[in-house]
Design an enzyme around this catalytic site. Structure first.
Site, PDB file in Angstrom:
ATOM      1  N   TYR A  77       0.839  -1.200   0.000  1.00  0.00           N
ATOM      2  CA  TYR A  77       0.000   0.000   0.000  1.00  0.00           C
ATOM      3  C   TYR A  77       0.873   1.249   0.000  1.00  0.00           C
ATOM      4  O   TYR A  77       0.582   2.213  -0.700  1.00  0.00           O
ATOM      5  CB  TYR A  77      -0.947   0.022   1.215  1.00  0.00           C
ATOM      6  CG  TYR A  77      -1.920   1.179   1.121  1.00  0.00           C
ATOM      7  CD1 TYR A  77      -3.123   1.027   0.444  1.00  0.00           C
ATOM      8  CD2 TYR A  77      -1.608   2.430   1.661  1.00  0.00           C
ATOM      9  CE1 TYR A  77      -4.005   2.092   0.301  1.00  0.00           C
ATOM     10  CE2 TYR A  77      -2.488   3.495   1.528  1.00  0.00           C
ATOM     11  CZ  TYR A  77      -3.680   3.323   0.850  1.00  0.00           C
ATOM     12  OH  TYR A  77      -4.536   4.371   0.720  1.00  0.00           O
ATOM     13  N   PHE A 129      -7.464  21.796 -24.422  1.00  0.00           N
ATOM     14  CA  PHE A 129      -7.790  20.368 -24.502  1.00  0.00           C
ATOM     15  C   PHE A 129      -9.014  20.143 -23.617  1.00  0.00           C
ATOM     16  O   PHE A 129      -9.160  20.785 -22.565  1.00  0.00           O
ATOM     17  CB  PHE A 129      -6.624  19.450 -24.101  1.00  0.00           C
ATOM     18  CG  PHE A 129      -7.021  18.013 -24.285  1.00  0.00           C
ATOM     19  CD1 PHE A 129      -7.179  17.496 -25.559  1.00  0.00           C
ATOM     20  CD2 PHE A 129      -7.336  17.216 -23.208  1.00  0.00           C
ATOM     21  CE1 PHE A 129      -7.639  16.191 -25.752  1.00  0.00           C
ATOM     22  CE2 PHE A 129      -7.795  15.909 -23.391  1.00  0.00           C
ATOM     23  CZ  PHE A 129      -7.935  15.396 -24.665  1.00  0.00           C
ATOM     24  N   THR A 130      -9.869  19.232 -24.034  1.00  0.00           N
ATOM     25  CA  THR A 130     -11.176  19.046 -23.402  1.00  0.00           C
ATOM     26  C   THR A 130     -11.114  18.917 -21.876  1.00  0.00           C
ATOM     27  O   THR A 130     -11.711  19.711 -21.153  1.00  0.00           O
ATOM     28  CB  THR A 130     -11.864  17.804 -24.006  1.00  0.00           C
ATOM     29  OG1 THR A 130     -10.957  16.692 -23.909  1.00  0.00           O
ATOM     30  CG2 THR A 130     -12.215  18.023 -25.472  1.00  0.00           C
ATOM     31  N   ASP A 220       1.673  20.475 -20.332  1.00  0.00           N
ATOM     32  CA  ASP A 220       0.961  19.229 -20.603  1.00  0.00           C
ATOM     33  C   ASP A 220       1.895  18.396 -21.465  1.00  0.00           C
ATOM     34  O   ASP A 220       2.019  18.632 -22.674  1.00  0.00           O
ATOM     35  CB  ASP A 220      -0.376  19.493 -21.306  1.00  0.00           C
ATOM     36  CG  ASP A 220      -1.144  18.194 -21.555  1.00  0.00           C
ATOM     37  OD1 ASP A 220      -0.511  17.117 -21.551  1.00  0.00           O
ATOM     38  OD2 ASP A 220      -2.372  18.250 -21.763  1.00  0.00           O
ATOM     39  N   LYS A 263      -0.206   7.800 -23.311  1.00  0.00           N
ATOM     40  CA  LYS A 263       0.168   8.097 -24.698  1.00  0.00           C
ATOM     41  C   LYS A 263       1.656   7.830 -24.896  1.00  0.00           C
ATOM     42  O   LYS A 263       2.073   6.691 -24.992  1.00  0.00           O
ATOM     43  CB  LYS A 263      -0.180   9.552 -25.030  1.00  0.00           C
ATOM     44  CG  LYS A 263      -1.677   9.806 -25.263  1.00  0.00           C
ATOM     45  CD  LYS A 263      -2.434  10.024 -24.012  1.00  0.00           C
ATOM     46  CE  LYS A 263      -3.808  10.629 -24.255  1.00  0.00           C
ATOM     47  NZ  LYS A 263      -4.595  10.685 -23.010  1.00  0.00           N
ATOM     48  N   ARG A 387     -13.549  15.603 -33.560  1.00  0.00           N
ATOM     49  CA  ARG A 387     -12.872  16.692 -32.864  1.00  0.00           C
ATOM     50  C   ARG A 387     -13.347  17.989 -33.511  1.00  0.00           C
ATOM     51  O   ARG A 387     -12.662  18.578 -34.337  1.00  0.00           O
ATOM     52  CB  ARG A 387     -11.344  16.562 -32.960  1.00  0.00           C
ATOM     53  CG  ARG A 387     -10.775  15.377 -32.189  1.00  0.00           C
ATOM     54  CD  ARG A 387     -10.425  15.587 -30.742  1.00  0.00           C
ATOM     55  NE  ARG A 387     -11.455  15.387 -29.751  1.00  0.00           N
ATOM     56  CZ  ARG A 387     -11.234  14.950 -28.519  1.00  0.00           C
ATOM     57  NH1 ARG A 387     -10.030  14.589 -28.128  1.00  0.00           N
ATOM     58  NH2 ARG A 387     -12.200  14.868 -27.640  1.00  0.00           N
ATOM     59  N   PHE A 454     -18.822  14.888 -25.747  1.00  0.00           N
ATOM     60  CA  PHE A 454     -18.464  14.027 -26.883  1.00  0.00           C
ATOM     61  C   PHE A 454     -18.378  12.553 -26.494  1.00  0.00           C
ATOM     62  O   PHE A 454     -18.586  11.677 -27.314  1.00  0.00           O
ATOM     63  CB  PHE A 454     -17.142  14.477 -27.515  1.00  0.00           C
ATOM     64  CG  PHE A 454     -15.998  14.542 -26.533  1.00  0.00           C
ATOM     65  CD1 PHE A 454     -15.820  15.662 -25.743  1.00  0.00           C
ATOM     66  CD2 PHE A 454     -15.112  13.487 -26.392  1.00  0.00           C
ATOM     67  CE1 PHE A 454     -14.788  15.723 -24.820  1.00  0.00           C
ATOM     68  CE2 PHE A 454     -14.076  13.542 -25.480  1.00  0.00           C
ATOM     69  CZ  PHE A 454     -13.914  14.655 -24.684  1.00  0.00           C
TER      70      PHE A 454
END
Ligand code: F0G
Length: 462
Positions: A77, A129-130, A220, A263, A387, A454
């Site tokens: 943990y 970005f969303t 980001d 990614k 998009r 979306f």
């Protein structure tokens, strides 16, 4: 050897050890499946998809080393050994001082937004970005787009379309005051612009300007290695710098970062917040236990963190990144040869179809990109993503749709998962839909959820 290879075709720098069968269902079944999904490709069942280009997020194939690392998971943990491996990898490859693990990118966005943004603040960034923008809004802030105008023009061939317009940024700082701007939000390889890079020269200028006003930069870094690849290709003084060193230099120009490790970093789930400021780090560490998990796992298992630590090292490998971006370029160039309107230059993680131009018979209210993505699925079982106006959501004050300049369908390429033959099949299907473009009709909202619509909206034919 290097130059010799560069002049010849690239090939995947790996061979395949395990396969997962894919299948194509019949056209009638695809028609039924998309209707049942309310014409939203997010609502399709994956078993009904032939080639899945919905996203490059969490869809990469891991390496044998990453899988071996999974077996070394220390599922304690607290204080898992794998967390320290991850921390070391982030120090060594990105240089940030402190690490707060999160379950994925938006977990980090949530924490940084809540900690740094106050009601009425403005957050300038190189395109929205969303999830990033939503977390800024939920914290009481307003996102302001300061990317260069070229980024909003799908056909403009600017080599660094993610560059910041320094005049737009400085005007905003002067208008609102530096104390109303908690940080500048800089993305590498800007997703919504089509996977377009920011140049090192521009980033250095943004750093100099923000230093003048004492404003931090939060990076980001979801696709930082892909951005580094374009810097190496297009910024002459970096032609002989390694991807690893370029990535490190980009990070060194910023004060902290949010990372969706799903990614670039080649894992199926994971992320982190990285910070140089000690005090802010302490606050983030405290907050992560409320929303994500203890500060040494943040929602990831030990094995996930090990796979991520290894994925970070693989993500900056020269052969890997060349083949990864090379595959995207291959598909993009094929579509260009077929005269299909796409965002130029071809980006790093996907090819973006210009739905506005492909379907001029539809108004933006008839959702051209959503309609095109549905038509592509019916043609071949290839799943892509909208998009455009659907992704852009509504203005929180007026309740009206946001109407972005870019109305795109993203063919996003997972890393190391598909071959060149898959790309050929995709290109053929896009060409077929393009040739029959007059028969594609529009869509209207049938169901619309409040946040990030979306993902879950449903549509009907108009
Ligand atoms: N930032 C960027 C640039 C992203 O592309 C994403 C996710 C996130 C942040 C959020 O990270 O999903 O791990 O919570 N993009 C995915 C996509 C969803 O398909 O482009 P997350």
């Amino acid at each position: 050897m290097e130059t010799e290879q560069r002049e010849r075709s690239w090939a995947e720098p790996y061979k395949i050890k395990m396969v997962e069968p894919v299948r194509m269902i019949s056209r009638e079944e695809r028609q039924k499946a998309i209707e049942e999904a309310g014409y939203n490709t997010f609502l399709l069942r994956s078993r009904d998809v032939y080639i899945d280009l919905l996203t490059d997020s969490g869809t990469s194939a891991m390496s044998d080393r990453q899988w071996a690392g999974m077996m070394m998971g220390d599922e304690a943990y607290a204080g898992s050994e794998n967390f320290y491996h991850l921390e070391d990898a982030i120090h060594d490859y990105y240089g940030y001082e402190h690490v707060v693990p999160t379950h994925q990118g938006r977990g980090a966005e949530h924490i940084i937004s809540q900690l740094m943004i106050n009601e009425g603040d403005f957050i300038p960034g190189n395109m929205y970005f969303t999830t990033t923008k939503l977390h800024q809004e939920l914290a009481g802030g307003t996102f302001v787009d300061v990317i260069i105008d070229e980024a909003h023009d799908p056909e403009n061939e600017h080599p660094f379309k993610a560059n910041v317009d320094l005049n737009k940024l400085e005007d905003l700082i002067k208008e609102k005051g530096a104390d109303r701007i908690p940080y500048v939000s800089i993305a590498t390889s800007v997703n919504m612009a089509g996977g377009q890079p920011i140049s090192m020269a521009n980033l250095k200028e943004v750093r100099a300007l923000t230093n003048e006003y004492g404003i931090p930069i939060i990076h980001d870094m979801t696709r930082v290695a892909e951005n580094a690849y374009f810097i190496k290709q297009r910024e002459e003084e970096y032609a002989d710098t390694s991807i690893r060193d370029i990535v490190y230099e980009i990070c060194s120009l910023t004060d902290g970062a949010t990372m969706s490790a799903k990614k670039d970093a080649l894992v199926n789930v994971g992320g982190f917040l990285a910070l140089n400021d000690e005090e802010l780090f302490r606050e983030a560490q405290n907050m992560v236990v409320v929303y994500e998990g203890l500060h040494t796992y943040g929602g990831m298992s030990g094995r996930d963190m090990e796979a991520l630590a290894i994925g970070i090292t693989e993500s900056v490998d020269e052969d890997h990144i060349r083949a990864r971006v090379g595959q995207v370029q291959y598909l993009g160039n094929k579509l260009i040869e077929m005269d299909v309107p796409v965002v130029r230059p071809i980006g790093s993680h996907g090819v973006f179809l210009n739905a506005k131009k492909i379907l001029p018979q539809l108004t933006q209210d008839q959702l051209p990109a959503q309609s095109l993505a549905a038509a592509l699925y019916v043609d071949s079982g290839v799943r892509s993503m909208e998009r455009g106006v659907v992704s852009a959501g509504r203005n929180p004050e007026t309740g009206e749709h946001n109407y972005p300049e870019l109305e795109l369908v993203r063919l996003t390429i997972p890393r190391r998962a598909y071959t060149q033959a898959h790309m050929d099949v995709v290109a053929e299907s896009v060409e077929a839909v393009y040739q029959n473009r007059e028969s594609v009709s529009g869509l209207a909202f049938d169901y619309e959820p409040e946040y990030l619509r979306f993902f879950q909206s449903q549509f009907k034919k108009v």
